[in-house]
Design a protein around this motif. Structure first.
Motif, PDB file in Angstrom:
ATOM      1  N   ASP A 168       0.825  -1.193   0.000  1.00  0.00           N
ATOM      2  CA  ASP A 168       0.000   0.000   0.000  1.00  0.00           C
ATOM      3  C   ASP A 168       0.869   1.256   0.000  1.00  0.00           C
ATOM      4  O   ASP A 168       2.040   1.227   0.363  1.00  0.00           O
ATOM      5  CB  ASP A 168      -0.914   0.003   1.234  1.00  0.00           C
ATOM      6  CG  ASP A 168      -2.113   0.914   1.026  1.00  0.00           C
ATOM      7  OD1 ASP A 168      -2.261   1.467  -0.080  1.00  0.00           O
ATOM      8  OD2 ASP A 168      -2.909   1.066   1.967  1.00  0.00           O
ATOM      9  N   TRP A 213      -9.796   5.733   2.073  1.00  0.00           N
ATOM     10  CA  TRP A 213      -8.521   5.013   2.167  1.00  0.00           C
ATOM     11  C   TRP A 213      -8.431   4.341   3.516  1.00  0.00           C
ATOM     12  O   TRP A 213      -8.475   5.004   4.543  1.00  0.00           O
ATOM     13  CB  TRP A 213      -7.335   5.964   1.971  1.00  0.00           C
ATOM     14  CG  TRP A 213      -6.007   5.242   1.969  1.00  0.00           C
ATOM     15  CD1 TRP A 213      -5.750   4.004   1.460  1.00  0.00           C
ATOM     16  CD2 TRP A 213      -4.770   5.716   2.504  1.00  0.00           C
ATOM     17  NE1 TRP A 213      -4.427   3.678   1.635  1.00  0.00           N
ATOM     18  CE2 TRP A 213      -3.797   4.705   2.282  1.00  0.00           C
ATOM     19  CE3 TRP A 213      -4.368   6.881   3.147  1.00  0.00           C
ATOM     20  CZ2 TRP A 213      -2.470   4.843   2.677  1.00  0.00           C
ATOM     21  CZ3 TRP A 213      -3.036   7.007   3.540  1.00  0.00           C
ATOM     22  CH2 TRP A 213      -2.100   6.000   3.292  1.00  0.00           C
ATOM     23  N   PRO A 246      -5.699   2.286   5.151  1.00  0.00           N
ATOM     24  CA  PRO A 246      -4.333   1.822   4.898  1.00  0.00           C
ATOM     25  C   PRO A 246      -4.184   0.320   5.113  1.00  0.00           C
ATOM     26  O   PRO A 246      -4.793  -0.243   6.020  1.00  0.00           O
ATOM     27  CB  PRO A 246      -3.511   2.608   5.920  1.00  0.00           C
ATOM     28  CG  PRO A 246      -4.291   3.829   6.177  1.00  0.00           C
ATOM     29  CD  PRO A 246      -5.725   3.420   6.089  1.00  0.00           C
ATOM     30  N   GLU A 247      -3.418  -0.303   4.261  1.00  0.00           N
ATOM     31  CA  GLU A 247      -3.140  -1.749   4.295  1.00  0.00           C
ATOM     32  C   GLU A 247      -4.356  -2.575   3.908  1.00  0.00           C
ATOM     33  O   GLU A 247      -4.311  -3.798   3.964  1.00  0.00           O
ATOM     34  CB  GLU A 247      -2.641  -2.232   5.664  1.00  0.00           C
ATOM     35  CG  GLU A 247      -1.550  -1.409   6.302  1.00  0.00           C
ATOM     36  CD  GLU A 247      -0.347  -1.253   5.409  1.00  0.00           C
ATOM     37  OE1 GLU A 247      -0.119  -2.137   4.572  1.00  0.00           O
ATOM     38  OE2 GLU A 247       0.339  -0.227   5.544  1.00  0.00           O
ATOM     39  N   GLU A 248      -5.470  -1.974   3.573  1.00  0.00           N
ATOM     40  CA  GLU A 248      -6.633  -2.754   3.147  1.00  0.00           C
ATOM     41  C   GLU A 248      -7.096  -2.336   1.769  1.00  0.00           C
ATOM     42  O   GLU A 248      -7.014  -3.101   0.827  1.00  0.00           O
ATOM     43  CB  GLU A 248      -7.762  -2.650   4.156  1.00  0.00           C
ATOM     44  CG  GLU A 248      -7.552  -3.577   5.335  1.00  0.00           C
ATOM     45  CD  GLU A 248      -8.389  -3.179   6.515  1.00  0.00           C
ATOM     46  OE1 GLU A 248      -9.545  -2.793   6.311  1.00  0.00           O
ATOM     47  OE2 GLU A 248      -7.874  -3.222   7.650  1.00  0.00           O
ATOM     48  N   ARG A 283      -7.283  -2.918  -3.903  1.00  0.00           N
ATOM     49  CA  ARG A 283      -7.213  -3.779  -2.713  1.00  0.00           C
ATOM     50  C   ARG A 283      -5.782  -4.170  -2.449  1.00  0.00           C
ATOM     51  O   ARG A 283      -5.035  -4.476  -3.376  1.00  0.00           O
ATOM     52  CB  ARG A 283      -8.014  -5.053  -2.945  1.00  0.00           C
ATOM     53  CG  ARG A 283      -9.488  -4.784  -2.998  1.00  0.00           C
ATOM     54  CD  ARG A 283     -10.209  -6.097  -3.167  1.00  0.00           C
ATOM     55  NE  ARG A 283     -11.596  -5.836  -3.507  1.00  0.00           N
ATOM     56  CZ  ARG A 283     -12.369  -6.700  -4.137  1.00  0.00           C
ATOM     57  NH1 ARG A 283     -11.879  -7.867  -4.493  1.00  0.00           N
ATOM     58  NH2 ARG A 283     -13.616  -6.404  -4.390  1.00  0.00           N
ATOM     59  N   ILE A 284      -5.433  -4.184  -1.190  1.00  0.00           N
ATOM     60  CA  ILE A 284      -4.094  -4.608  -0.837  1.00  0.00           C
ATOM     61  C   ILE A 284      -4.143  -6.083  -0.450  1.00  0.00           C
ATOM     62  O   ILE A 284      -4.745  -6.460   0.545  1.00  0.00           O
ATOM     63  CB  ILE A 284      -3.540  -3.772   0.333  1.00  0.00           C
ATOM     64  CG1 ILE A 284      -3.610  -2.283  -0.008  1.00  0.00           C
ATOM     65  CG2 ILE A 284      -2.107  -4.188   0.650  1.00  0.00           C
ATOM     66  CD1 ILE A 284      -2.929  -1.892  -1.307  1.00  0.00           C
ATOM     67  N   ILE A 285      -3.572  -6.900  -1.300  1.00  0.00           N
ATOM     68  CA  ILE A 285      -3.456  -8.340  -0.996  1.00  0.00           C
ATOM     69  C   ILE A 285      -1.965  -8.576  -0.791  1.00  0.00           C
ATOM     70  O   ILE A 285      -1.189  -8.524  -1.737  1.00  0.00           O
ATOM     71  CB  ILE A 285      -4.021  -9.194  -2.147  1.00  0.00           C
ATOM     72  CG1 ILE A 285      -5.490  -8.820  -2.379  1.00  0.00           C
ATOM     73  CG2 ILE A 285      -3.859 -10.678  -1.849  1.00  0.00           C
ATOM     74  CD1 ILE A 285      -6.170  -9.590  -3.482  1.00  0.00           C
ATOM     75  N   PRO A 286      -1.556  -8.791   0.458  1.00  0.00           N
ATOM     76  CA  PRO A 286      -0.136  -8.666   0.801  1.00  0.00           C
ATOM     77  C   PRO A 286       0.785  -9.656   0.094  1.00  0.00           C
ATOM     78  O   PRO A 286       1.982  -9.528   0.182  1.00  0.00           O
ATOM     79  CB  PRO A 286      -0.096  -8.917   2.311  1.00  0.00           C
ATOM     80  CG  PRO A 286      -1.494  -9.016   2.761  1.00  0.00           C
ATOM     81  CD  PRO A 286      -2.398  -9.119   1.595  1.00  0.00           C
ATOM     82  N   ALA A 342      -6.216 -14.727  -7.202  1.00  0.00           N
ATOM     83  CA  ALA A 342      -7.437 -13.934  -7.358  1.00  0.00           C
ATOM     84  C   ALA A 342      -7.703 -13.610  -8.822  1.00  0.00           C
ATOM     85  O   ALA A 342      -8.848 -13.625  -9.279  1.00  0.00           O
ATOM     86  CB  ALA A 342      -7.319 -12.648  -6.544  1.00  0.00           C
ATOM     87  N   ILE A 401     -10.766 -10.409  -9.169  1.00  0.00           N
ATOM     88  CA  ILE A 401     -10.283  -9.048  -9.378  1.00  0.00           C
ATOM     89  C   ILE A 401     -10.134  -8.817 -10.877  1.00  0.00           C
ATOM     90  O   ILE A 401     -10.020  -9.766 -11.658  1.00  0.00           O
ATOM     91  CB  ILE A 401      -8.934  -8.781  -8.670  1.00  0.00           C
ATOM     92  CG1 ILE A 401      -7.881  -9.779  -9.131  1.00  0.00           C
ATOM     93  CG2 ILE A 401      -9.080  -8.832  -7.161  1.00  0.00           C
ATOM     94  CD1 ILE A 401      -6.494  -9.477  -8.619  1.00  0.00           C
TER      95      ILE A 401
END
Lengths: 277, 505, 302
Positions: B38, B192, B194-196, B219-222, B230, B236
């Protein structure tokens, strides 16, 4: 960067110019009033952040428990009834395997198999809450829940099995049998109920841990729960958030243990609060 | 029955907690995009992380920008001209442009933005690139004149950067741009976490054609392997991938279109000559000679990358054969170490960011194995991105594996490192008169052939003095479902052109 | 019935693990299937790890073979378990990874055992306020999920081998404190301790000579189980990038750093995964077996 003046102003604003012990009591005083501080990264107060992330973790913990009980108790009972049979052997092997597979391994395998062989991935960073779309929500959480519930089901199975074995040798079960009751009735009415008491304790402890957040599972399945919040906060050095989440998890654990004590008293006629030390 | 009542109550409370809803928005015509990391912040003038700049490139616009072939094209400016003596740059601004808060875009905003960029207190990331601007004036609302201290050829290229976008003068005067995100771009920031995720809404009043989607949900997919999953599962629409090991798995996928874009950014082993024993020229040269760059590409990126010298743009890059020690030469490296009196070796801490780029740790491991041959023990320090960036900015390291941004113009690319008083001089860790003077000549020289020669010399000197060891230029990968059309990737990692993307399911 | 057994074991506790009982223990243990499987697995684990430490591996650890990248097991016979993206031998890496994991697990459990037993024994022996304070402290530590606690410790002190060990040790200290406190509480009022005290033996001597040996059985069982948890925690921390740092091999790290390659090189996550499983399984089975044999109440029920 910052001039000395700006730095001093900022430190005064955040109270960093005071001695640490005073800072701690300021924090504690604020925390007791529900003010856990502010997360700079999220641009939000800590408590609302925690409350926002908690439902997922709670639901996940619930589903994991349900799955663990659904698998663990029947296998445990079967293993105990058919003691030393082939079923028992398989049951014990299952429980041994369950305890030996860490959830990050299981989670990785599940994602791999689902996406590569079945072309499905129930959750891709778009968590949908239960109230919005229950069916979709359950679809999204079922695999993470299995990941978390699997190893727990193994401990449930072991606990059920050994408690059942112990109970089956007790006098009242023998009495019930000698009265000529059918075996299924003996098991259901007399043995099972008493055998489940230690299982309840186990559930309590485990539930407390699960509510603490499934750090790895939430990370692997990108679910925005308490666990992922905590891991991100830790890796980004967001100390206010780390403190808040930690305290929240500890409080959870205490509450759950209290609840377990209550349930314990409810199902075990031998325990009452008068006699409990 | 109070027992079961109590149990029931407990369950009820828990179920009640369950139903606390999270706000969620998803429309059919929203482009669902995923990436692994992110943004680290939202102030376009101070951000240096690629991820932040990529996100901000959808929200803010610079005066000029570059197209897919890296030619300058108009953005908020419609035309520009230099005066005869090269000391005045006049820009004509686009009319009828509004900020996301509805206010009009005028010359005042341009002047406010560049004043902010040049303000040392703001610590703007690219300030060095605009240092020749001495003053600005606005003859009318839609004309800005930049007065320059000297002719500055690369100034226009420098303006084509997300670090030089135009902010609203109101925001600059009254708000903190890190918290209030109001641009002129095709998308507005709606939300926003963050991290999501970051939710962007289409800017209906945008001056250009588009956007054709209702919005973009980033989207944040770590984990990039999960992003791949996905994409395959169709959950996505669009993904931004950094990891060549993951991206190349999509090559044969019928439902997914993969764009592999050579980019101007470069992987580099930054040495800080300010630190012993890297202050010894021979030691730095030995490191450069001991490294096998192609092997790094092959191991760390499975061959996905091009070995590069200091300059990555085709118009200026020298063939790597012309550069010092681009062929691995361990014997020479050992001689150099001996010449420096360091034949017994030393321990070199190398810092890497653990996920950005995903290849960084692997690069460091190959370097570790290669430097072992000249008795240098590499200690890898793997840091989380934010920590890494903080230490990088502070120059708090001996060596670092870095992925640094490239620019279309060599001066803009290195102005912040290889000049006295440059913004990131401390990060670069090395400077001498020759590099400084070459950079300054390159800035004012207007004759293309002479300019080419100046920067050819700069490349040779950089390779030979080895303040850094340049490794390879990677690719970036964007992938989308085949029903997404209109997207053309660019070499500068910008996502601006997503305004042309369409979803035709 | 349990109470009776306890009484029996308390009547003759002076030298509980002497030759006679030891021989009996071995005889019983040999007939315990899960215990024996556990011994074999743990033995294999230790053997592999010792080889890893002594560098008796098929290839030098971490040696990169640039030409042999991503070879499947058996593709080149010398690489029994294949190679990774750097052309490093997976088998050699696994051996050194096992050594690292075992080192972390044993050292951390050793520290936890010493610290926990000490705290628990002191608390149980002194009783009263010190007991309450010490055990509440332990409860507070216990109230944190182990991984969160380990994460916090690693965050404060930075990642790396020593801090991983320290983190895991702190996490499992309360468990040992609990295990140790119970026997001390029940033992300190027994006749032989009172007798020892009457003779005028110093308190520390009583603790060491008379109380400690009686805690051994539950402690041994607990150590074996804690080793399996420590393995999992170490792998989990490494998986999150906070444990063992690359390039030093670790099973958890191998698993997480190779996830992107799972599709083209499944052996890169298969073997580390299998290794973690078997290692944990081994210590679990061993612990179960030990409990069956050492704790008469449990005999025959597992």
């Amino acid at each position: 960067m910052l001039s000395a003046e700006q730095r001093a102003a900022l430190e005064a604003y955040y109270g960093l110019d005071k001695p640490p012990i005073q800072q701690y009591f300021v924090w504690l005083g604020d925390a007791l009033q529900g003010n856990f501080g502010f997360s700079i990264r999220h641009g939000s107060a800590v408590l609302p952040l925690i409350i926002e992330h908690f439902p997922i973790t709670l639901e996940l913990a619930f589903m994991a428990i349900v799955i663990a009980l659904g698998i663990g108790i029947p296998i445990g009972i079967l293993s105990a009834i058919r003691h030393n049979s082939l079923i028992d052997l398989f049951g014990r092997m299952f429980s041994m395997l369950g305890l030996a597979v860490p959830n990050f391994l299981l989670g990785t395998l599940i994602i791999y198999v689902l996406s590569v062989y079945f072309g499905i991935l129930p959750n891709s960073g778009n968590y949908t809450s239960f109230s919005e779309d229950p069916w979709l929500n359950i679809q999204q959480l079922i695999f993470p829940a299995i990941t978390m519930g699997f190893s727990f089901s193994a401990s449930v199975m072991r606990m059920t099995r050994s408690a059942m074995l112990e109970v089956m040798n007790e006098d009242y079960v023998r009495t019930a049998r000698s009265k000529g009751l059918r075996e299924s009735v003996v098991i259901r009415r007399h043995a099972l109920r008493n055998a489940l008491i230690p299982v309840v304790t186990l559930i309590g402890v485990e539930f407390g841990y699960l509510l603490g957040g499934a750090f790895i599972t939430e990370q692997i399945f990108s679910l925005p729960g308490i666990g992922r919040l905590a891991v991100n906060a830790i890796s980004q050095r967001e100390y206010a958030l780390v403190q808040g989440v930690t305290l929240f998890i500890a409080i959870n654990f205490v509450i759950v243990n209290l609840a377990v004590d209550l349930i314990y008293a409810a199902i075990d006629p031998r325990i009452s609060y008068a006699s409990h030390e | 029955m109070s027992r079961s009542l109590r149990t029931g109550l407990f369950l009820l409370v828990m179920l009640g907690l369950l139903s606390i809803a999270l706000p969620m928005s998803a429309q059919d015509n929203t482009l669902i995009m995923a990436r692994a990391v992110d943004a680290t912040g939202l102030d376009p003038h101070t951000q240096t992380a690629f991820v932040s700049l990529a996100a901000l490139s959808m929200i803010y616009e610079p005066l000029v920008t570059t197209d897919n072939d890296l030619n300058l094209i108009p953005a908020l400016a419609t035309g520009w001209s230099f005066s005869e003596d090269g000391l005045k740059l006049t820009m004509n601004l686009r009319q009828g442009v509004t900020f996301h808060d509805g206010s009009d875009f005028t010359a005042e905003d341009v002047i406010a933005s560049f004043t902010r960029l040049l303000n040392p207190d703001v610590a703007s990331a690219a300030a060095t690139n605009y240092a020749s601007i001495t003053s600005m004036e606005a003859p009318d609302d839609y004309t800005v004149v930049f007065n320059l201290s000297q002719p500055d050829v690369p100034l226009l290229a420098a303006m084509a950067s997300t670090n030089a976008v135009i902010l609203s003068s109101d925001v600059i005067a009254n708000e903190d741009p890190a918290l209030v995100t109001i641009g002129t771009g095709p998308f507005k920031l709606a939300e926003w976490t963050p991290e999501e995720k970051m939710v962007l809404a289409a800017n209906e009043d945008w001056w250009g054609d588009g956007p054709y989607v209702d919005g973009i949900e980033v989207r944040i997919i770590p984990d990039e392997a999960s992003i791949l999953a996905a994409l395959r599962a169709g959950t996505i629409d669009f993904a931004y991938l950094n990891d060549p090991l993951v991206a190349t798995l999509l090559v044969d996928d019928a439902n997914v279109t993969l764009h592999r874009t050579p980019v101007l950014s470069y992987n580099v082993l930054q040495l800080r000559a300010a630190v012993e024993p890297l202050d010894k020229l021979e030691v730095r040269q030995a490191i450069s000679c001991a490294i096998n760059r192609q092997e790094i590409v092959d191991s760390a990126a499975l061959g996905e990358g091009r070995v590069t010298g200091p300059l990555t743009m085709a118009s200026f890059a020298l063939p790597t054969d012309d550069l010092f020690c681009y062929e691995q030469d361990v014997a020479k490296a050992q001689e150099l170490m001996a010449a420096a009196g360091m034949e017994t070796g030393f321990t070199l801490p190398v810092m890497v960011a653990n996920a950005e780029p995903p290849t960084a740790t692997a690069i460091a491991q190959v370097i570790q194995a290669q430097l072992d041959a000249i008795n240098i023990t590499v200690e890898i320090e793997s840091l989380e991105l934010n920590t890494y960036v903080d230490r990088w900015l502070a120059g708090d390291f001996s060596a670092a594996v870095a992925l640094n941004g490239g620019r279309t113009d060599p001066y803009t690319m290195y102005a912040r490192y290889w000049q006295y008083d440059a913004r990131f001089q401390n990060v670069a860790g090395y400077i001498d008169d020759s590099l400084d003077s070459l950079m300054k000549q390159g800035q004012v020289e207007t004759d293309p052939a002479a300019r080419y020669e100046i920067f050819a010399q700069l490349q040779r000197e950089l390779a030979e003095k080895a303040p850094w060891v340049w490794l390879y230029a990677p690719y970036t990968y964007t992938a989308h479902q085949s029903y997404v059309s209109g997207w053309e990737p660019t070499a500068n990692d910008s996502l601006y052109f997503l305004y042309a993307a369409q979803i035709n399911r | 019935m349990p109470a009776m057994n306890k009484a029996v074991s308390l009547n003759q506790p002076m030298k509980p693990l002497e030759r006679g009982p030891l021989r009996e223990f071995l005889r019983n243990f040999r007939h315990n299937l899960s215990g024996m499987v556990g011994v074999i697995l743990v033995g294999l684990f230790v053997l592999i790890s010792v080889a890893g430490i002594l560098k008796i591996t098929p290839f030098p650890i971490l040696e990169q073979h640039p030409l042999d990248r991503l070879k499947a097991p058996g593709e080149i016979p010398a690489y029994i378990l294949g190679t990774d993206q750097f052309g490093r031998d997976v088998a050699s890496n696994l051996m050194k990874g096992g050594a690292n994991s075992l080192q972390v697990a044993t050292l951390s459990v050793l520290m936890a055992t010493l610290a926990g037993t000490f705290v628990g024994a002191i608390a149980g022996y002194l009783g009263g306020n010190p007991d309450t304070i010490l055990m509440r402290l332990m409860d507070i530590l216990f109230a944190f999920p182990s991984l969160l606690l380990a994460l916090l410790i690693v965050t404060i002190r930075g990642p790396g081998l020593e801090n991983t060990i320290l983190a895991i040790a702190i996490v499992y200290t309360p468990i040992f404190a609990r295990v140790a406190r119970g026997p001390v509480l029940s033992l300190k009022e027994t006749e032989f301790v009172t007798a020892a005290r009457c003779i005028g033996a110093p308190e520390t001597r009583i603790l060491l000579r008379h109380v400690l040996p009686n805690m051994l059985a539950p402690l041994i069982v607990q150590v074996s189980l804690a080793l399996s948890w420590a393995l999992i925690t170490e792998a989990g921390l490494s998986f999150l990038g906070l444990g063992t740092q690359p390039p030093e091999p670790s099973w958890g790290l191998m698993l997480s750093s190779n996830r992107g390659l799972a599709e083209i090189a499944p052996w890169l996550i298969m073997y580390p995964g299998l290794a973690i499983m078997l290692g944990v399984l081994g210590f679990n089975l061993l612990g179960d077996g030990l409990r069956d044999v050492l704790d008469p109440r449990m005999r025959g029920r597992r």
